[in-house]
Design an enzyme around this catalytic site. Structure first.
Site, PDB file in Angstrom:
ATOM      1  N   ASP A  14      42.072  35.606  35.071  1.00 18.49           N
ATOM      2  CA  ASP A  14      41.451  36.438  34.076  1.00 18.49           C
ATOM      3  C   ASP A  14      40.202  36.499  34.371  1.00 18.49           C
ATOM      4  O   ASP A  14      39.385  36.014  35.157  1.00 18.49           O
ATOM      5  CB  ASP A  14      41.605  35.563  32.841  1.00 18.49           C
ATOM      6  CG  ASP A  14      41.752  36.624  31.558  1.00 18.49           C
ATOM      7  OD1 ASP A  14      41.885  37.700  31.746  1.00 18.49           O
ATOM      8  OD2 ASP A  14      41.431  35.901  30.338  1.00 18.49           O
ATOM      9  N   TRP A  21      34.021  41.306  34.434  1.00 13.80           N
ATOM     10  CA  TRP A  21      33.440  41.253  35.418  1.00 13.80           C
ATOM     11  C   TRP A  21      32.684  42.677  35.453  1.00 13.80           C
ATOM     12  O   TRP A  21      31.507  43.030  35.893  1.00 13.80           O
ATOM     13  CB  TRP A  21      34.096  40.942  36.645  1.00 13.80           C
ATOM     14  CG  TRP A  21      33.519  41.043  37.907  1.00 13.80           C
ATOM     15  CD1 TRP A  21      32.755  40.067  38.509  1.00 13.80           C
ATOM     16  CD2 TRP A  21      33.288  42.028  38.842  1.00 13.80           C
ATOM     17  NE1 TRP A  21      32.245  40.373  39.799  1.00 13.80           N
ATOM     18  CE2 TRP A  21      32.535  41.565  40.049  1.00 13.80           C
ATOM     19  CE3 TRP A  21      33.836  43.520  38.809  1.00 13.80           C
ATOM     20  CZ2 TRP A  21      32.420  42.518  41.239  1.00 13.80           C
ATOM     21  CZ3 TRP A  21      33.672  44.116  39.702  1.00 13.80           C
ATOM     22  CH2 TRP A  21      32.825  43.798  41.025  1.00 13.80           C
ATOM     23  N   HIS A  48      39.520  45.431  38.263  1.00 11.65           N
ATOM     24  CA  HIS A  48      40.910  45.046  38.897  1.00 11.65           C
ATOM     25  C   HIS A  48      40.933  45.209  40.209  1.00 11.65           C
ATOM     26  O   HIS A  48      41.806  44.434  41.255  1.00 11.65           O
ATOM     27  CB  HIS A  48      42.153  45.758  38.321  1.00 11.65           C
ATOM     28  CG  HIS A  48      42.028  45.735  36.903  1.00 11.65           C
ATOM     29  ND1 HIS A  48      42.296  44.224  36.266  1.00 11.65           N
ATOM     30  CD2 HIS A  48      42.451  46.512  35.740  1.00 11.65           C
ATOM     31  CE1 HIS A  48      42.302  44.467  34.866  1.00 11.65           C
ATOM     32  NE2 HIS A  48      42.321  45.658  34.655  1.00 11.65           N
ATOM     33  N   SER A  56      51.327  40.676  32.541  1.00 14.30           N
ATOM     34  CA  SER A  56      52.109  39.763  31.905  1.00 14.30           C
ATOM     35  C   SER A  56      53.181  40.698  30.993  1.00 14.30           C
ATOM     36  O   SER A  56      52.935  42.174  30.937  1.00 14.30           O
ATOM     37  CB  SER A  56      51.245  38.998  30.721  1.00 14.30           C
ATOM     38  OG  SER A  56      50.693  40.094  29.778  1.00 14.30           O
ATOM     39  N   LEU A 114      52.946  29.287  53.716  1.00 14.00           N
ATOM     40  CA  LEU A 114      52.681  29.168  52.185  1.00 14.00           C
ATOM     41  C   LEU A 114      53.649  30.265  51.378  1.00 14.00           C
ATOM     42  O   LEU A 114      53.753  31.595  51.951  1.00 14.00           O
ATOM     43  CB  LEU A 114      51.105  29.808  51.934  1.00 14.00           C
ATOM     44  CG  LEU A 114      50.608  30.288  50.422  1.00 14.00           C
ATOM     45  CD1 LEU A 114      50.490  28.864  49.545  1.00 14.00           C
ATOM     46  CD2 LEU A 114      49.342  31.023  50.440  1.00 14.00           C
TER      47      LEU A 114
HETATM   48  C1  IPE Z   1      46.654  36.652  31.175  1.00  8.39           C
HETATM   49  O1  IPE Z   1      45.492  37.337  30.736  1.00  8.39           O
HETATM   50  C2  IPE Z   1      47.561  37.677  32.085  1.00  8.39           C
HETATM   51  C3  IPE Z   1      47.023  38.024  33.459  1.00  8.39           C
HETATM   52  C4  IPE Z   1      46.121  37.198  33.792  1.00  8.39           C
HETATM   53  C5  IPE Z   1      47.830  38.810  33.993  1.00  8.39           C
HETATM   54  P1  IPE Z   1      45.257  38.335  29.622  1.00  8.39           P
HETATM   55  O2  IPE Z   1      44.058  38.706  29.717  1.00  8.39           O
HETATM   56  O3  IPE Z   1      46.295  39.291  29.321  1.00  8.39           O
HETATM   57  O4  IPE Z   1      45.424  37.093  28.404  1.00  8.39           O
HETATM   58  P2  IPE Z   1      44.985  37.185  26.938  1.00  8.39           P
HETATM   59  O5  IPE Z   1      45.329  38.536  26.309  1.00  8.39           O
HETATM   60  O6  IPE Z   1      43.499  36.910  26.823  1.00  8.39           O
HETATM   61  O7  IPE Z   1      45.716  35.978  26.291  1.00  8.39           O
HETATM   62  C1  IPE Z   2      42.924  39.958  34.199  1.00 11.65           C
HETATM   63  O1  IPE Z   2      41.835  40.600  33.783  1.00 11.65           O
HETATM   64  C2  IPE Z   2      43.809  40.989  34.811  1.00 11.65           C
HETATM   65  C3  IPE Z   2      44.930  41.291  34.126  1.00 11.65           C
HETATM   66  C4  IPE Z   2      45.434  40.868  32.878  1.00 11.65           C
HETATM   67  C5  IPE Z   2      45.797  42.471  34.772  1.00 11.65           C
HETATM   68  P1  IPE Z   2      41.524  41.255  32.272  1.00 11.65           P
HETATM   69  O2  IPE Z   2      41.894  42.585  32.430  1.00 11.65           O
HETATM   70  O3  IPE Z   2      42.296  40.524  31.205  1.00 11.65           O
HETATM   71  O4  IPE Z   2      40.063  40.960  32.218  1.00 11.65           O
HETATM   72  P2  IPE Z   2      39.239  40.454  30.714  1.00 11.65           P
HETATM   73  O5  IPE Z   2      39.907  39.286  30.193  1.00 11.65           O
HETATM   74  O6  IPE Z   2      39.477  41.618  29.898  1.00 11.65           O
HETATM   75  O7  IPE Z   2      37.676  40.316  31.109  1.00 11.65           O
HETATM   76 MG    MG Z   3      42.037  38.854  29.990  1.00 13.63          MG
END
Ligand code: IPE
Ligand code: IPE
Ligand code: MG
Length: 241
Positions: A21, A26, A38, A66, A131
């Site tokens: 996350d 970032w 990403h 997710s 792995l």
């Molecule tokens: C969890 O992160 C899903 C992934 C890292 C793929 P999210 O950014 O979607 O989670 P929430 O919305 O903060 O709970």
């Molecule tokens: C996690 O980073 C990657 C995915 C959920 C696909 P985020 O996109 O949730 O990044 P933040 O949480 O908005 O910084």
């Molecule tokens: Mg996130």
């Protein structure tokens, strides 16, 4: 359980799961679009897989997308899917590195291109003994449990088992993780203190490690910190010691 001492390091967890996350934040910090975050996150993933393999971790499971992430803008969803479609082979260099690649999550909503790449890479890496990397794409822990429950219900309808035969032991391999052991250590980057519907069943007795470090900044040094922390914990599994 942690596996034996390897490479002169302290015991490493057998299965580490990651909630990757913080990519959006970032990018925002740098005035870049979320998609740039990403892309950078994918580079972190690639590096980390090599590190995990080097230190002798047996299983690593990564949350890539997710079941709730479909709520994001069309632009972000399609760029995430494109990143997976275009870079799956580079993301996990399973061919050269003896890595077994697996996927969990519902495949119905994913493109034909991505489905084909997933099937090919799973098949081509089946005999690899290093792995095991599992990528969770369109994955939800609750969805995983519901799918397993449907399989158990179908087995009952088929007369293969009766409801009394449903136990934790027989149910676990019906989950998408199948024979992958429970998670020993769950690492979430990006500062949020939640599970976000990840591997709900499989983390029942995992040690949890949360760090404010954003995924794009997570590196081997951070990984070793998490493993050291893991090694300082006493896992009791409900027992009294
Ligand atoms: C969890 O992160 C899903 C992934 C890292 C793929 P999210 O950014 O979607 O989670 P929430 O919305 O903060 O709970
Ligand atoms: C996690 O980073 C990657 C995915 C959920 C696909 P985020 O996109 O949730 O990044 P933040 O949480 O908005 O910084
Ligand atoms: Mg996130």
């Amino acid at each position: 359980m942690p596996s034996d001492k390897r490479n002169g390091l302290a015991a490493v967890p057998r299965h580490i799961a990651f909630i990757m996350d913080g990519n959006g934040r970032w990018a925002k910090k740098r005035g870049l679009p979320r998609t740039a975050g990403h892309r950078e996150g994918a580079r972190t993933l690639r590096r980390l897989i090599r590190d995990l393999s080097d230190i002798g971790v047996e299983y690593a499971t990564f949350y890539c997308f997710s079941t709730e992430n479909w709520k994001r803008s069309d632009e972000e969803v399609s760029s995430l899917m494109k990143l997976l479609e275009d870079n799956l082979d580079d993301l996990v260099n399973y061919k050269d590195e003896n890595i077994r690649l697996r996927f969990i999550g519902g495949r119905e909503r994913l493109s034909d291109v991505l489905n084909k790449k997933m099937e090919d890479s799973e098949r081509n890496s089946l005999s690899h003994t290093g792995l095991t990397v599992t990528l969770a794409i369109n994955y939800g822990g609750r969805d995983d449990i519901v799918r397993a429950a449907k399989k158990a219900a179908q087995m009952c309808l088929n007369g293969e088992i009766s409801p009394e035969d449903i136990t934790e032991e027989m149910f676990t391999p019906l989950l998408q993780t199948e024979d992958i052991p429970d998670v020993d250590l769950l690492i979430r980057t990006g500062g949020e203190l939640r599970i976000s519907n990840y591997l709900n069943w499989q983390i029942s007795y995992s040690e949890l490690y949360f760090t404010d470090t954003l995924w794009c900044d997570f590196d081997k040094n951070e990984l070793m910190k998490a493993i050291d922390d893991f090694n300082s914990r006493e896992r009791r599994y409900g027992d009294a010691k």
